[in-house]
Design a protein around this motif. Structure first.
Motif, PDB file in Angstrom:
ATOM      1  N   VAL A 162     -42.024 -52.984 -35.554  1.00  0.00           N
ATOM      2  CA  VAL A 162     -41.695 -53.147 -36.971  1.00  0.00           C
ATOM      3  C   VAL A 162     -41.666 -51.791 -37.664  1.00  0.00           C
ATOM      4  CG1 VAL A 162     -42.439 -54.160 -39.149  1.00  0.00           C
ATOM      5  CG2 VAL A 162     -42.589 -55.493 -37.049  1.00  0.00           C
ATOM      6  N   GLY A 163     -42.645 -50.945 -37.361  1.00  0.00           N
ATOM      7  CA  GLY A 163     -42.668 -49.613 -37.946  1.00  0.00           C
ATOM      8  C   GLY A 163     -41.420 -48.825 -37.600  1.00  0.00           C
ATOM      9  N   ILE A 206     -34.685 -65.923 -30.149  1.00  0.00           N
ATOM     10  CA  ILE A 206     -34.180 -65.052 -31.222  1.00  0.00           C
ATOM     11  C   ILE A 206     -34.053 -63.614 -30.737  1.00  0.00           C
ATOM     12  CG2 ILE A 206     -34.693 -64.089 -33.502  1.00  0.00           C
ATOM     13  CD1 ILE A 206     -36.171 -66.819 -34.046  1.00  0.00           C
ATOM     14  N   VAL A 207     -35.104 -63.084 -30.121  1.00  0.00           N
ATOM     15  CA  VAL A 207     -35.061 -61.670 -29.716  1.00  0.00           C
ATOM     16  C   VAL A 207     -34.085 -61.430 -28.572  1.00  0.00           C
ATOM     17  CG1 VAL A 207     -37.402 -61.247 -30.551  1.00  0.00           C
ATOM     18  CG2 VAL A 207     -37.045 -61.823 -28.149  1.00  0.00           C
ATOM     19  N   SER A 252     -31.471 -57.448 -32.326  1.00  0.00           N
ATOM     20  CA  SER A 252     -32.346 -56.290 -32.148  1.00  0.00           C
ATOM     21  C   SER A 252     -33.429 -56.210 -33.218  1.00  0.00           C
ATOM     22  CB  SER A 252     -31.522 -55.006 -32.150  1.00  0.00           C
ATOM     23  OG  SER A 252     -30.797 -54.878 -33.360  1.00  0.00           O
ATOM     24  N   SER A 253     -33.314 -56.980 -34.292  1.00  0.00           N
ATOM     25  CA  SER A 253     -34.345 -56.967 -35.336  1.00  0.00           C
ATOM     26  C   SER A 253     -35.657 -57.487 -34.762  1.00  0.00           C
ATOM     27  CB  SER A 253     -33.924 -57.850 -36.518  1.00  0.00           C
ATOM     28  OG  SER A 253     -32.733 -57.391 -37.108  1.00  0.00           O
ATOM     29  N   PRO A 254     -36.767 -56.794 -34.987  1.00  0.00           N
ATOM     30  CA  PRO A 254     -38.050 -57.306 -34.497  1.00  0.00           C
ATOM     31  C   PRO A 254     -38.442 -58.592 -35.209  1.00  0.00           C
ATOM     32  CG  PRO A 254     -38.386 -55.376 -35.892  1.00  0.00           C
ATOM     33  CD  PRO A 254     -36.908 -55.506 -35.691  1.00  0.00           C
ATOM     34  N   VAL A 255     -39.194 -59.430 -34.497  1.00  0.00           N
ATOM     35  CA  VAL A 255     -39.650 -60.713 -35.035  1.00  0.00           C
ATOM     36  C   VAL A 255     -41.171 -60.709 -35.104  1.00  0.00           C
ATOM     37  CG1 VAL A 255     -39.731 -63.207 -34.693  1.00  0.00           C
ATOM     38  CG2 VAL A 255     -37.648 -61.939 -34.106  1.00  0.00           C
ATOM     39  N   VAL A 256     -41.710 -60.892 -36.310  1.00  0.00           N
ATOM     40  CA  VAL A 256     -43.144 -61.065 -36.484  1.00  0.00           C
ATOM     41  C   VAL A 256     -43.411 -62.499 -36.892  1.00  0.00           C
ATOM     42  CG1 VAL A 256     -43.652 -58.659 -37.070  1.00  0.00           C
ATOM     43  CG2 VAL A 256     -43.013 -60.236 -38.879  1.00  0.00           C
ATOM     44  N   LEU A 264     -47.281 -64.423 -27.374  1.00  0.00           N
ATOM     45  CA  LEU A 264     -46.335 -63.846 -28.328  1.00  0.00           C
ATOM     46  C   LEU A 264     -45.718 -62.576 -27.758  1.00  0.00           C
ATOM     47  CD1 LEU A 264     -44.976 -63.873 -31.081  1.00  0.00           C
ATOM     48  CD2 LEU A 264     -46.980 -62.696 -32.022  1.00  0.00           C
ATOM     49  N   ALA A 265     -46.535 -61.725 -27.160  1.00  0.00           N
ATOM     50  CA  ALA A 265     -46.017 -60.495 -26.561  1.00  0.00           C
ATOM     51  C   ALA A 265     -45.053 -60.809 -25.420  1.00  0.00           C
ATOM     52  CB  ALA A 265     -47.176 -59.635 -26.059  1.00  0.00           C
ATOM     53  N   ALA A 266     -45.396 -61.796 -24.598  1.00  0.00           N
ATOM     54  CA  ALA A 266     -44.529 -62.176 -23.480  1.00  0.00           C
ATOM     55  C   ALA A 266     -43.180 -62.698 -23.956  1.00  0.00           C
ATOM     56  CB  ALA A 266     -45.226 -63.228 -22.615  1.00  0.00           C
ATOM     57  N   ALA A 267     -43.174 -63.318 -25.154  1.00  0.00           N
ATOM     58  CA  ALA A 267     -41.930 -63.840 -25.721  1.00  0.00           C
ATOM     59  C   ALA A 267     -41.083 -62.755 -26.376  1.00  0.00           C
ATOM     60  CB  ALA A 267     -42.245 -64.931 -26.742  1.00  0.00           C
ATOM     61  N   GLY A 268     -41.634 -61.557 -26.511  1.00  0.00           N
ATOM     62  CA  GLY A 268     -40.902 -60.471 -27.147  1.00  0.00           C
ATOM     63  C   GLY A 268     -41.203 -60.304 -28.619  1.00  0.00           C
ATOM     64  N   GLY A 269     -42.196 -61.038 -29.126  1.00  0.00           N
ATOM     65  CA  GLY A 269     -42.584 -60.904 -30.524  1.00  0.00           C
ATOM     66  C   GLY A 269     -43.198 -59.549 -30.817  1.00  0.00           C
TER      67      GLY A 269
END
Length: 274
Positions: free
Chosen positions: A12-13, A96-97, A101-105, A125-130
């Motif tokens: 996100v940063g 979605i990811v 390319s937009s990050p998803v939170v 969540l990390a495994a899903a690409g979040g």
């Protein structure tokens, strides 16, 4: 379309920094997953990203959304009535990811994470690409379990700062957050307002004094002009109710139109989405 970032780097940063380097700031868009159904909510999030929204904030429906306004409450309650379950957030994020390319939170109250298991939630969540988690009802000095889980999974963690926060609380939020600090522009529940509270700029200035890297303002933004106003002093503008209302009233097509319009507040005319 998942992008790879080095461990320890905030997805996100990075997205916010890209918009700041372009001379403006980021637009962060909220939608609840599962509204009006899971597949449409995925399509809607993709449409937002494809129409200029820099970061997707995917809300996890919860039975007691005390900080949400009526538009968002109605949407999340419908998602729950349709049978949404916590575990469905992860395949939704993954889908979605894979397309944008937009990050998803994920924005969630803390109780569902506790029920699921903090480390398990972080790992899934990390495994899903979040990219990370926004936890509006979790304060940093009670968040040791989540901070440890997020660190282990290399996720961003976003805490809130409000106009009523003391300097010590603001410093805690800055030190505990990775990605951005969610800067609450008004006291009370969320919902689009005709004017963004002037307290927001004062709060961002206070956060700057205690070292914030990214302060993103939410609660009440509903027009491109308000986006421009906020990005004159903040690093991001967070929008929720305006997007949820657009999806509810006009489906994904209307949401795409509203996304383009609100994203225009962060871009010069030559840089508009096609």
């Amino acid at each position: 379309m998942t992008t790879t970032t080095p461990r320890g780097t905030s997805k996100v940063g990075t997205a916010i920094r890209a918009r700041k380097d372009a001379g403006s700031g980021a637009v962060i868009g909220y939608l609840p997953v599962g509204f009006p159904d899971v597949s449409t909510s995925i399509e809607a999030a993709v449409a937002m990203a494809n129409n200029g929204i820099d970061v997707i904030e995917l809300g996890l429906p919860y039975s007691d959304p005390v900080m949400d306004g009526p538009v968002i409450q109605a949407a999340t309650q419908r998602a729950l009535a349709e049978g949404f379950r916590i575990r469905e957030i992860f395949p939704a994020v993954r889908e979605i990811v894979s397309q944008v390319s937009s990050p998803v939170v994920v924005m969630t109250y803390w109780n569902p994470v506790t029920q699921y298991g903090a480390q398990r939630f972080a790992d899934d969540l990390a495994a899903a690409g979040g990219a990370g988690l926004i936890t509006p009802d979790l304060i940093p000095d009670e968040a040791a379990e989540w901070i440890a889980a997020a660190d282990a999974a290399d996720l961003d963690r976003v805490f809130l700062a409000a106009p009523s926060s003391s300097e010590a609380r603001l410093r805690q939020a800055v030190e505990a957050s990775r990605g951005f600090v969610y800067t609450v522009s008004t006291m009370g529940i969320t919902g689009a307002r005709s004017d963004v509270d002037s307290a927001a700029s004062t709060l961002v200035a206070r956060l700057r004094e205690v070292g914030v890297e990214n302060a993103c303002v939410g609660l009440g933004i509903s027009t491109a002009e308000q986006v421009r106003e906020v990005l004159a002093y903040a690093d991001g503008a967070i929008i929720g109710s305006a997007f949820v209302r657009a999806l509810a009233e006009g489906g994904v097509a209307r949401l795409a139109e509203v996304s383009r319009d609100l994203a225009s507040g962060s871009r010069p005319a030559a840089d508009q989405p096609a």
